[in-house]
Structure formats: structure tokens, C-alpha cells
Design a protein around this motif. Structure first.
Motif, PDB file in Angstrom:
ATOM      1  N   ASP A   6       0.840  -1.191   0.000  1.00  0.00           N
ATOM      2  CA  ASP A   6       0.000   0.000   0.000  1.00  0.00           C
ATOM      3  C   ASP A   6       0.878   1.245   0.000  1.00  0.00           C
ATOM      4  O   ASP A   6       2.116   1.170   0.055  1.00  0.00           O
ATOM      5  CB  ASP A   6      -0.967  -0.006   1.186  1.00  0.00           C
ATOM      6  CG  ASP A   6      -0.260  -0.037   2.547  1.00  0.00           C
ATOM      7  OD1 ASP A   6       0.849   0.500   2.656  1.00  0.00           O
ATOM      8  OD2 ASP A   6      -0.841  -0.595   3.507  1.00  0.00           O
ATOM      9  N   ASP A   7       0.244   2.409  -0.069  1.00  0.00           N
ATOM     10  CA  ASP A   7       0.996   3.664  -0.190  1.00  0.00           C
ATOM     11  C   ASP A   7       1.909   3.900   1.004  1.00  0.00           C
ATOM     12  O   ASP A   7       3.038   4.375   0.860  1.00  0.00           O
ATOM     13  CB  ASP A   7       0.017   4.837  -0.331  1.00  0.00           C
ATOM     14  CG  ASP A   7      -0.721   4.823  -1.662  1.00  0.00           C
ATOM     15  OD1 ASP A   7      -0.232   4.149  -2.595  1.00  0.00           O
ATOM     16  OD2 ASP A   7      -1.781   5.475  -1.761  1.00  0.00           O
ATOM     17  N   GLU A   8       1.428   3.566   2.192  1.00  0.00           N
ATOM     18  CA  GLU A   8       2.233   3.788   3.395  1.00  0.00           C
ATOM     19  C   GLU A   8       3.470   2.893   3.396  1.00  0.00           C
ATOM     20  O   GLU A   8       4.566   3.342   3.772  1.00  0.00           O
ATOM     21  CB  GLU A   8       1.384   3.518   4.633  1.00  0.00           C
ATOM     22  CG  GLU A   8       2.084   3.876   5.938  1.00  0.00           C
ATOM     23  CD  GLU A   8       1.174   3.725   7.137  1.00  0.00           C
ATOM     24  OE1 GLU A   8       1.679   3.758   8.271  1.00  0.00           O
ATOM     25  OE2 GLU A   8      -0.052   3.573   6.940  1.00  0.00           O
ATOM     26  N   GLN A   9       3.314   1.660   2.978  1.00  0.00           N
ATOM     27  CA  GLN A   9       4.453   0.738   2.927  1.00  0.00           C
ATOM     28  C   GLN A   9       5.473   1.176   1.878  1.00  0.00           C
ATOM     29  O   GLN A   9       6.686   1.112   2.116  1.00  0.00           O
ATOM     30  CB  GLN A   9       3.955  -0.675   2.639  1.00  0.00           C
ATOM     31  CG  GLN A   9       3.184  -1.283   3.803  1.00  0.00           C
ATOM     32  CD  GLN A   9       2.366  -2.485   3.400  1.00  0.00           C
ATOM     33  OE1 GLN A   9       2.044  -2.682   2.220  1.00  0.00           O
ATOM     34  NE2 GLN A   9       2.004  -3.315   4.368  1.00  0.00           N
ATOM     35  N   ARG A  10       4.976   1.630   0.735  1.00  0.00           N
ATOM     36  CA  ARG A  10       5.899   2.105  -0.303  1.00  0.00           C
ATOM     37  C   ARG A  10       6.638   3.365   0.147  1.00  0.00           C
ATOM     38  O   ARG A  10       7.826   3.534  -0.140  1.00  0.00           O
ATOM     39  CB  ARG A  10       5.138   2.363  -1.606  1.00  0.00           C
ATOM     40  CG  ARG A  10       4.719   1.094  -2.337  1.00  0.00           C
ATOM     41  CD  ARG A  10       4.275   1.397  -3.752  1.00  0.00           C
ATOM     42  NE  ARG A  10       3.023   2.134  -3.761  1.00  0.00           N
ATOM     43  CZ  ARG A  10       1.819   1.570  -3.821  1.00  0.00           C
ATOM     44  NH1 ARG A  10       1.712   0.256  -3.877  1.00  0.00           N
ATOM     45  NH2 ARG A  10       0.725   2.309  -3.844  1.00  0.00           N
ATOM     46  N   GLU A  11       5.950   4.245   0.857  1.00  0.00           N
ATOM     47  CA  GLU A  11       6.598   5.453   1.360  1.00  0.00           C
ATOM     48  C   GLU A  11       7.643   5.101   2.414  1.00  0.00           C
ATOM     49  O   GLU A  11       8.707   5.736   2.483  1.00  0.00           O
ATOM     50  CB  GLU A  11       5.558   6.400   1.944  1.00  0.00           C
ATOM     51  CG  GLU A  11       6.135   7.709   2.491  1.00  0.00           C
ATOM     52  CD  GLU A  11       6.950   8.476   1.457  1.00  0.00           C
ATOM     53  OE1 GLU A  11       7.958   9.106   1.865  1.00  0.00           O
ATOM     54  OE2 GLU A  11       6.602   8.439   0.261  1.00  0.00           O
ATOM     55  N   PHE A  12       7.380   4.086   3.223  1.00  0.00           N
ATOM     56  CA  PHE A  12       8.348   3.618   4.211  1.00  0.00           C
ATOM     57  C   PHE A  12       9.612   3.142   3.509  1.00  0.00           C
ATOM     58  O   PHE A  12      10.735   3.490   3.916  1.00  0.00           O
ATOM     59  CB  PHE A  12       7.724   2.496   5.030  1.00  0.00           C
ATOM     60  CG  PHE A  12       8.604   1.946   6.114  1.00  0.00           C
ATOM     61  CD1 PHE A  12       9.389   2.756   6.914  1.00  0.00           C
ATOM     62  CD2 PHE A  12       8.643   0.569   6.352  1.00  0.00           C
ATOM     63  CE1 PHE A  12      10.190   2.233   7.929  1.00  0.00           C
ATOM     64  CE2 PHE A  12       9.438   0.035   7.357  1.00  0.00           C
ATOM     65  CZ  PHE A  12      10.208   0.867   8.144  1.00  0.00           C
ATOM     66  N   ARG A  14      10.662   4.031   0.518  1.00  0.00           N
ATOM     67  CA  ARG A  14      11.341   5.186  -0.092  1.00  0.00           C
ATOM     68  C   ARG A  14      12.110   5.992   0.939  1.00  0.00           C
ATOM     69  O   ARG A  14      13.222   6.470   0.666  1.00  0.00           O
ATOM     70  CB  ARG A  14      10.317   6.070  -0.805  1.00  0.00           C
ATOM     71  CG  ARG A  14       9.832   5.534  -2.140  1.00  0.00           C
ATOM     72  CD  ARG A  14       9.069   6.589  -2.919  1.00  0.00           C
ATOM     73  NE  ARG A  14       7.788   6.889  -2.303  1.00  0.00           N
ATOM     74  CZ  ARG A  14       6.643   6.294  -2.618  1.00  0.00           C
ATOM     75  NH1 ARG A  14       6.629   5.348  -3.546  1.00  0.00           N
ATOM     76  NH2 ARG A  14       5.516   6.632  -2.024  1.00  0.00           N
ATOM     77  N   SER A  15      11.538   6.145   2.129  1.00  0.00           N
ATOM     78  CA  SER A  15      12.233   6.927   3.157  1.00  0.00           C
ATOM     79  C   SER A  15      13.507   6.227   3.617  1.00  0.00           C
ATOM     80  O   SER A  15      14.545   6.879   3.836  1.00  0.00           O
ATOM     81  CB  SER A  15      11.300   7.170   4.345  1.00  0.00           C
ATOM     82  OG  SER A  15      10.991   5.962   5.025  1.00  0.00           O
ATOM     83  N   ASP A  17      15.257   4.119   1.777  1.00  0.00           N
ATOM     84  CA  ASP A  17      16.180   4.201   0.641  1.00  0.00           C
ATOM     85  C   ASP A  17      16.878   5.556   0.618  1.00  0.00           C
ATOM     86  O   ASP A  17      18.093   5.643   0.431  1.00  0.00           O
ATOM     87  CB  ASP A  17      15.407   3.964  -0.655  1.00  0.00           C
ATOM     88  CG  ASP A  17      16.287   4.091  -1.892  1.00  0.00           C
ATOM     89  OD1 ASP A  17      17.421   3.568  -1.875  1.00  0.00           O
ATOM     90  OD2 ASP A  17      15.844   4.717  -2.871  1.00  0.00           O
ATOM     91  N   GLU A  70       5.768  -5.300   6.895  1.00  0.00           N
ATOM     92  CA  GLU A  70       6.591  -4.083   6.979  1.00  0.00           C
ATOM     93  C   GLU A  70       8.053  -4.434   7.232  1.00  0.00           C
ATOM     94  O   GLU A  70       8.963  -3.759   6.726  1.00  0.00           O
ATOM     95  CB  GLU A  70       6.061  -3.175   8.089  1.00  0.00           C
ATOM     96  CG  GLU A  70       4.800  -2.400   7.737  1.00  0.00           C
ATOM     97  CD  GLU A  70       3.547  -3.266   7.661  1.00  0.00           C
ATOM     98  OE1 GLU A  70       3.593  -4.431   8.137  1.00  0.00           O
ATOM     99  OE2 GLU A  70       2.542  -2.779   7.129  1.00  0.00           O
ATOM    100  N   GLU A  77      15.245  -3.108   1.744  1.00  0.00           N
ATOM    101  CA  GLU A  77      16.074  -1.899   1.647  1.00  0.00           C
ATOM    102  C   GLU A  77      17.419  -2.087   2.344  1.00  0.00           C
ATOM    103  O   GLU A  77      18.454  -1.610   1.856  1.00  0.00           O
ATOM    104  CB  GLU A  77      15.333  -0.698   2.240  1.00  0.00           C
ATOM    105  CG  GLU A  77      14.079  -0.315   1.487  1.00  0.00           C
ATOM    106  CD  GLU A  77      14.334  -0.085   0.012  1.00  0.00           C
ATOM    107  OE1 GLU A  77      15.312   0.603  -0.331  1.00  0.00           O
ATOM    108  OE2 GLU A  77      13.548  -0.604  -0.809  1.00  0.00           O
TER     109      GLU A  77
END
Length: 319
Positions: A6-12, A14-15, A17, A70, A77
Motif C-alpha cells: 500500500d501507499d504507506e508501505q511504499r513510502e516507508f 522510499r524513506s 532508501d 513491513e 532496503e
């Protein structure tokens, strides 16, 4: 079924990275391999601030977990950036303490794991050594049919396929933890999941670096990435990694022994294949330790047999 983040997991992801890209992780890896853990511990602290090590720690012990999906996202990463230290083993020990019927040790140790002040490692059953026992604050070993905390001290460092994975004989068992089979199973499950995720990240990093290289390296005045034989090798490596990803996140959802073994097998074999492709397409410079690529190549080799060899994982799936 489609295993999409989901968006929250993808943002996690990216952060993490972005944070690790800004850090000089290769320098920390090399220092760690030489026995200097200062830079690695500082990096560990930043990862803890981002919540990475709290993912396997229940809320009752000041964590945010258990959140296996998560954790898989985060450990991909960590693999992509070749983060040093017993990251997999710390997750496994967290699961062990959380699943144990004796909560005293969990109350004493897990808050420190979550905030990054405690590094934990484990000597797996059948294995002679513990990973990074020198740097760890807590070492767990299997002895006399149970799990025990080890005393201070350790044996000499033994050679590993990955120099940053420092293998030592831990101190003697001093304090019994548990004989609970559920704790044994949790240790194995979370260690296998974390190792699979780390391997997938290592494989992706190897592929990304190799793709970038073949776009620049020229032969007969032409980038070698335009050659069909090179493209086929890269496509095969990509296919293996893409196949491993849904198995990893599917295993994180079910946490069953067979699914975890399948994820570990496919992810570690995909990373190993990516390492062979990277080595071949980089040519002679791929063999040099000075090239950062070697940090990922050697980690892929070590992770192939950590937390379940290919043969052992196949047996688990078939069983």
C-alpha cells in the motif's frame, strides 16, 4: 492473488532508501569487516529511529509489531544498501523473546532492541558460530534442548564468504531462556523471512548496478548493454527477482514454514544468480575488492546458505 504494497508501505521503503543513500554505507561495511563497529552502530541507531527494529517487537515491549510485511519491506532496503550487522539475527531474537512464555527477559531486553541500543545475535542449531557476536549486546545459543543467553567474550573470528559477516564462537551459555517450541518456531520463521528479504534487496542492488554499468561500458564503440546476449542475461536475472518478490510478501502474510522456505529459496537463488551475472558483465573489475560491487556479490553468496540452504528449503517446501 496480487501481493501489492500500500501507499504507506511504499513510502516507508522510499524513506529508508533515501536515508541509506545519503549515508556512506560501503565505508561502514568495510569498517565493520575490519572489526571497527563505530560507523555501523551509528547507522544502526538511525535505522532504529526510523522504526526498523521495532517491527518485530510487540507493542507491549515498546515496539510497533509484530508487522512481518513491513519488516520484509524494510529488510529489502537493508539488503539493497548492504547494511552491516546482525540485522536478521536481531529480528529473530526479537521474535524469540516475544514468543517465550517467560516474559521477564522480553521486558528487560526488547525495549532496547526496539530503540537500537541492543544488538542481538543467535547461534543457530547445528551451526558452529554466531554472526557478529563481537558487536552484539545479546547472544542467544541453542544448548541442551533449549535456548540460553551467552556470557561475555567470544572465540576468534572465522572467515566468511562475506567479510562483513564476522563469525565467532560465542561465550558459554549462562542463563536459560526457554524450551518453548513456539519460541523456537518464531525464531526460525522471522529469521527466514528477514534473510529472504535481505537477499532480495541484495539481488536488486546487483542488477541495478550492472544495468547502469552496461549502459556506460563500450566495446567496439558501442555500449555493451545493446548486445542481445547481455540483455538476455539481465532479463533472466530480473525475471528471477520479480518471481521472488510475491513469494516474499505472500510468506510475510501467512508466516507458514513452507511459504517462508519457498521465499528464502527463490530470493537467495535470485540474488546468487544476479551476483554471477554482475560478476561476468563487469569483467575483470568485478573481481576487485576495491569496487563496491564486491560488497553485494559476497553478501549474496553468504545469504544463499544462511537461515536455510537451498536443499533444506526445498525439503521444507516438499514436506
Amino acid at each position: 492473488m496480487r501481493f501489492l504494497l500500500d501507499d504507506e508501505q511504499r513510502e516507508f521503503a522510499r524513506s529508508l532508501d533515501a536515508m541509506l543513500t545519503a549515508a556512506d554505507v560501503p565505508a561502514a561495511v568495510r569498517s565493520w569487516g575490519a572489526g571497527d563497529f563505530t560507523a555501523g552502530r551509528a547507522l544502526w541507531g538511525r535505522l532504529a529511529e526510523a522504526g526498523v527494529f521495532a517491527l518485530a517487537v510487540p507493542e507491549a515491549y515498546e515496539g510497533v509489531g509484530p508487522l512481518p510485511v513491513e519488516l520484509a519491506v524494510a529488510y529489502v532496503e537493508l539488503g539493497r544498501h548492504a547494511v552491516p550487522g546482525p540485522v536478521v539475527e536481531t529480528a529473530a531474537v526479537s521474535a524469540l523473546l516475544a514468543a517465550s512464555t517467560d516474559s521477564a527477559h522480553a521486558k528487560r531486553l526488547l525495549p532496547g532492541v526496539a530503540d537500537g541500543s541492543v544488538l542481538a545475535t543467535v547461534k543457530a542449531p547445528g551451526g558452529p558460530y554466531a554472526l557478529d557476536a563481537e558487536a552484539a549486546d545479546v547472544t542467544v545459543t541453542f544448548a541442551d534442548g533449549g535456548l540460553h543467553l551467552c556470557g561475555a567474550g567470544h572465540g576468534p573470528v572465522h572467515r566468511s564468504a562475506d567479510p562483513a559477516r564476522r563469525l565467532t564462537e560465542p561465550g558459554a551459555p549462562t542463563e536459560p531462556l526457554t524450551r518453548d517450541r513456539a519460541a523456537f518456531a518464531a525464531t526460525d520463521a522471522w529469521g527466514t523471512l528477514a534473510a529472504a528479504a535481505q537477499a532480495l534487496g541484495v539481488g536488486r542492488a546487483l542488477l541495478d548496478r550492472t544495468v547502469a554499468y552496461v549502459k556506460q561500458r563500450k566495446q567496439f564503440g558501442t555500449p555493451i548493454g545493446t548486445f542481445q546476449a547481455v540483455q538476455h542475461q539481465l532479463a533472466n536475472a530480473l525475471l528471477r527477482l520479480e518471481f521472488a518478490q510475491p513469494l516474499l510478501y505472500g510468506a510475510a502474510l501467512t508466516m507458514t514454514r513452507a511459504d517462508l522456505a519457498a521465499a528464502k529459496l527463490t530470493a537467495s537463488e535470485a540474488a546468487y544468480q544476479a551476483s554471477r551475472t554482475a560478476l561476468q558483465l563487469h569483467g575483470a573489475i568485478g573481481y576487485t575488492e576495491e569496487l563496491d560491487l564486491s560488497l553485494w556479490i559476497r553478501k549474496a553468496q553468504a545469504l544463499r546458505t544462511a537461515w536455510g540452504t537451498p536443499g533444506e528449503c526445498r525439503k521444507r517446501v516438499l514436506a
